[in-house]
Each structure stands twice: as C-alpha cells, then as structure tokens.
Design a protein around this motif. Structure first.
Motif, short mmCIF file in Angstrom:
data_model
loop_
_atom_site.label_atom_id
_atom_site.label_comp_id
_atom_site.label_asym_id
_atom_site.label_seq_id
_atom_site.Cartn_x
_atom_site.Cartn_y
_atom_site.Cartn_z
N ALA A 202 0.83 -1.21 0.00
CA ALA A 202 0.00 0.00 0.00
C ALA A 202 0.87 1.25 0.00
O ALA A 202 2.03 1.23 0.44
N ASP A 203 0.30 2.36 -0.49
CA ASP A 203 1.03 3.62 -0.48
C ASP A 203 1.12 4.21 0.93
O ASP A 203 2.12 4.82 1.29
N LEU A 204 0.05 4.02 1.70
CA LEU A 204 0.00 4.53 3.07
C LEU A 204 -0.59 3.45 3.97
O LEU A 204 -1.53 2.76 3.58
N VAL A 205 -0.04 3.32 5.17
CA VAL A 205 -0.57 2.41 6.18
C VAL A 205 -0.66 3.18 7.49
O VAL A 205 0.33 3.75 7.95
N THR A 206 -1.83 3.21 8.09
CA THR A 206 -1.99 3.95 9.34
C THR A 206 -1.41 3.15 10.50
O THR A 206 -1.31 1.92 10.43
N PRO A 207 -1.02 3.81 11.58
CA PRO A 207 -0.49 3.10 12.75
C PRO A 207 -1.60 2.37 13.49
O PRO A 207 -2.79 2.64 13.28
N PRO A 208 -1.25 1.44 14.37
CA PRO A 208 -2.27 0.75 15.16
C PRO A 208 -3.01 1.71 16.08
O PRO A 208 -2.50 2.78 16.43
N LEU A 209 -4.19 1.32 16.49
CA LEU A 209 -5.07 2.20 17.26
C LEU A 209 -4.48 2.61 18.61
O LEU A 209 -4.77 3.68 19.12
N GLY A 210 -3.63 1.74 19.18
CA GLY A 210 -3.09 2.02 20.50
C GLY A 210 -2.25 3.27 20.59
O GLY A 210 -2.02 3.79 21.68
N GLU A 211 -1.79 3.78 19.45
CA GLU A 211 -0.98 5.00 19.46
C GLU A 211 -1.82 6.25 19.68
O GLU A 211 -1.29 7.29 20.04
N HIS A 212 -3.12 6.16 19.43
CA HIS A 212 -3.97 7.36 19.50
C HIS A 212 -4.44 7.58 20.95
O HIS A 212 -4.93 6.65 21.60
N PRO A 213 -4.31 8.81 21.48
CA PRO A 213 -4.71 9.07 22.87
C PRO A 213 -6.20 8.83 23.12
O PRO A 213 -6.62 8.58 24.25
N GLY A 214 -7.00 8.89 22.06
CA GLY A 214 -8.43 8.66 22.23
C GLY A 214 -8.76 7.25 22.68
O GLY A 214 -9.79 7.01 23.32
N LEU A 215 -7.88 6.29 22.37
CA LEU A 215 -8.15 4.91 22.80
C LEU A 215 -8.04 4.79 24.31
O LEU A 215 -8.85 4.10 24.94
N ALA A 216 -7.05 5.44 24.89
CA ALA A 216 -6.92 5.42 26.35
C ALA A 216 -8.14 6.06 27.01
O ALA A 216 -8.65 5.57 28.02
N ARG A 217 -8.64 7.14 26.41
CA ARG A 217 -9.83 7.78 26.97
C ARG A 217 -11.05 6.87 26.86
O ARG A 217 -11.89 6.82 27.77
N LEU A 218 -11.16 6.15 25.75
CA LEU A 218 -12.27 5.22 25.57
C LEU A 218 -12.23 4.11 26.61
O LEU A 218 -13.26 3.78 27.22
N ILE A 219 -11.05 3.54 26.84
CA ILE A 219 -10.91 2.46 27.82
C ILE A 219 -11.18 2.98 29.23
O ILE A 219 -11.86 2.33 30.03
N ALA A 220 -10.67 4.18 29.53
CA ALA A 220 -10.93 4.77 30.84
C ALA A 220 -12.43 4.96 31.05
O ALA A 220 -12.96 4.73 32.15
N GLY A 221 -13.13 5.36 30.01
CA GLY A 221 -14.57 5.52 30.09
C GLY A 221 -15.28 4.20 30.38
O GLY A 221 -16.26 4.17 31.13
N ARG A 222 -14.77 3.11 29.79
CA ARG A 222 -15.36 1.80 30.07
C ARG A 222 -15.20 1.44 31.55
O ARG A 222 -16.13 0.91 32.18
N PHE A 223 -14.02 1.69 32.09
CA PHE A 223 -13.79 1.40 33.51
C PHE A 223 -14.71 2.27 34.38
O PHE A 223 -15.35 1.78 35.31
N ARG A 224 -14.78 3.57 34.08
CA ARG A 224 -15.60 4.47 34.89
C ARG A 224 -17.07 4.07 34.85
O ARG A 224 -17.75 4.07 35.89
N ASN A 225 -17.57 3.74 33.67
CA ASN A 225 -18.97 3.35 33.56
C ASN A 225 -19.26 2.08 34.35
O ASN A 225 -20.31 1.96 34.99
N ALA A 226 -18.33 1.12 34.30
CA ALA A 226 -18.52 -0.12 35.04
C ALA A 226 -18.48 0.13 36.54
O ALA A 226 -19.27 -0.45 37.30
N ILE A 227 -17.58 1.02 36.98
CA ILE A 227 -17.50 1.36 38.41
C ILE A 227 -18.79 2.03 38.86
O ILE A 227 -19.36 1.68 39.90
N ARG A 228 -19.27 2.99 38.07
CA ARG A 228 -20.53 3.67 38.43
C ARG A 228 -21.69 2.67 38.47
O ARG A 228 -22.56 2.75 39.35
N GLY A 229 -21.71 1.75 37.51
CA GLY A 229 -22.77 0.75 37.49
C GLY A 229 -22.77 -0.11 38.72
O GLY A 229 -23.82 -0.41 39.30
N ARG A 230 -21.59 -0.49 39.16
CA ARG A 230 -21.48 -1.33 40.37
C ARG A 230 -21.90 -0.56 41.61
O ARG A 230 -22.62 -1.07 42.45
N LEU A 231 -21.43 0.69 41.71
CA LEU A 231 -21.78 1.49 42.88
C LEU A 231 -23.27 1.78 42.92
O LEU A 231 -23.91 1.76 43.98
#
Length: 241
Positions: A202-231
């Motif tokens: 290919a002429d261009l190949v994008t990097p894996p998703l883990g490099e983008h800071p938005g993925l960390a925010r998405l995962i953090a959101g999953r943890f927070r939502n699960a914690i709120r659900g449990r509480l």
C-alpha cells in the motif's frame, strides 16, 4: 476495586510495550493502577492476574475487566469467561469489547486523515481476521461505519484469517484503477499483523489504534462506567423496601 485491561498478546516487544504504555495512560486517567493480562501468546493470563490480585476468594476485591478487542470473537465470548471461571474469583465484571463503535471509527478516521489520505484514494480496512461469524459481522459493521463517516467506499481485508488477505486486496485495488491505496490498521498494537500491513504494498498504512490518545480515553470511560454501574447497584440493594 481491581482494574484489568486484557489484550490478545504478541511476541513483538514493541507490541507488548505499547499495551503497557496504554495501560499506564489509562491508569493516569482513572487515577488507579490498571493491570495488564493477555489471552494468548504470553502471560500473565486474566486468570493469573485475578488470582494474584485476590488470592483469598472469600475476601476478593471486586474486579473490572475491559477486553481490548475490536470485535466479539472467540477470545471475548469464550476465552475470557473461561479464564474468569478458572480464577475462582467470585466478583468480576467484564465490559463489552471496544469495537465496533462510533468512538473507534472516529479514531480510525483521524488516523486516516493524519496519514495523508485524500478523497479518491482506495481505502482498505485491515483487521487480523476471524472465523467467528459474530466477529465477522462486527468487522463488516466497522467497515460500514468508516465508509459512512469518510464518505468513501471502504474494502475489508485481513492480515491473518479471512479472504481477501491484505496484500491481495491492495493488488486488486490497483487493478481497479485506484490512484493510491491506503490501508487503515484495525489492530490494537504493533506486532506481526501490523508488519504484514506495512508489507502489503500500500502507499500509506496507518499506525495501530493504541498509538492514539483517544483509545486510552475510551478504555478509561469503560472502567468508569462499570464502576458507576457497580456502585449504583450497591446503593439500590441497600435501599429499604
């Protein structure tokens, strides 16, 4: 409450380091240590992490496990429940997989634009691949989401299991008159599969998703939502009848 991020696993040190860095960024966002487990290739496994965090099942601290997977494949639907059961841990919440989702699609689009994509380029969304029909449906949904958001036709190809493989997809795109071919990585981290994408021609190949800071925010959101659900569930249980 114990927090565990579970990924597939890779023998490539860069991929292992990327998952560790991702967990560290999530830890900073939730202000709590996020432990890492792998379901394949290397350890520790989710069962081992759960057992180490709560060696005495009677006094086990509640645990939340986020599967860092982009579809509902075998590892999410079969491996993880088996690992949780094997650990003997009595109180584990497993969140949904990260994809398919609009949030993931927005990250893919950002990676695509940042790589230098232009309207008129041939676009291929490249996943690891799977023989699981539910995971296949998820991958097709992700392709549709990306096509809708970018306003361009997107093909789906695979780095390991599935047809067409990414190299064949790139070749076919060129035969179809594509001026440039862009492969969008639908992978979480560096590893053998990302290397195959780069070797696809290919002429261009994008990097894996883990490099983008938005993925960390998405995962953090999953943890927070699960914690709120449990509480919230605990508060409901304590309310008088």
């Amino acid at each position: 409450m114990s927090l565990i991020l579970t990924a597939h696993g890779t023998r490539r040190p860069a991929g292992v380091a990327m998952i560790g860095d991702l967990a560290a960024r999530v830890s900073a966002l939730v202000d709590q240590t996020v432990h890492v487990a792998f379901v394949d290739v290397l350890g520790p496994t989710p069962s081992e992490v759960l057992s180490a965090l709560s060696p005495a099942a009677v006094s086990a601290q509640p645990a939340i496990l986020v599967p860092a997977f982009l579809s509902r494949g075998y590892h999410v639907r079969t491996d993880l429940p088996a690992q949780v059961a094997a650990s003997g841990h009595p109180d584990v919440t497993v969140t949904p997989a990260l994809g398919p989702s609009r949030d993931i699609t927005r990250i893919l689009t950002y990676q695509l634009v940042k790589s230098g994509w232009r309207q008129g380029d041939s676009v291929i969304l490249a996943a690891a691949g799977t023989s699981d029909h539910r995971a296949q449906a998820d991958l097709h949904s992700s392709r549709t989401f990306l096509s809708t958001l970018t306003g361009t036709h997107v093909e789906l190809a695979y780095a390991a299991t599935g047809v067409p493989d990414v190299r064949t997809a790139v070749t076919e795109a060129r035969r179809s008159g594509g001026r440039r071919v862009v492969v969008v990585s639908y992978l979480l981290a560096e590893g053998l599969f990302q290397e195959r994408l780069r070797a696809s021609g290919a002429d261009l190949v994008t990097p894996p998703l883990g490099e983008h800071p938005g993925l960390a925010r998405l995962i953090a959101g999953r943890f927070r939502n699960a914690i709120r659900g449990r509480l919230g569930s605990r508060r409901m249980q304590r309310m008088p009848n």
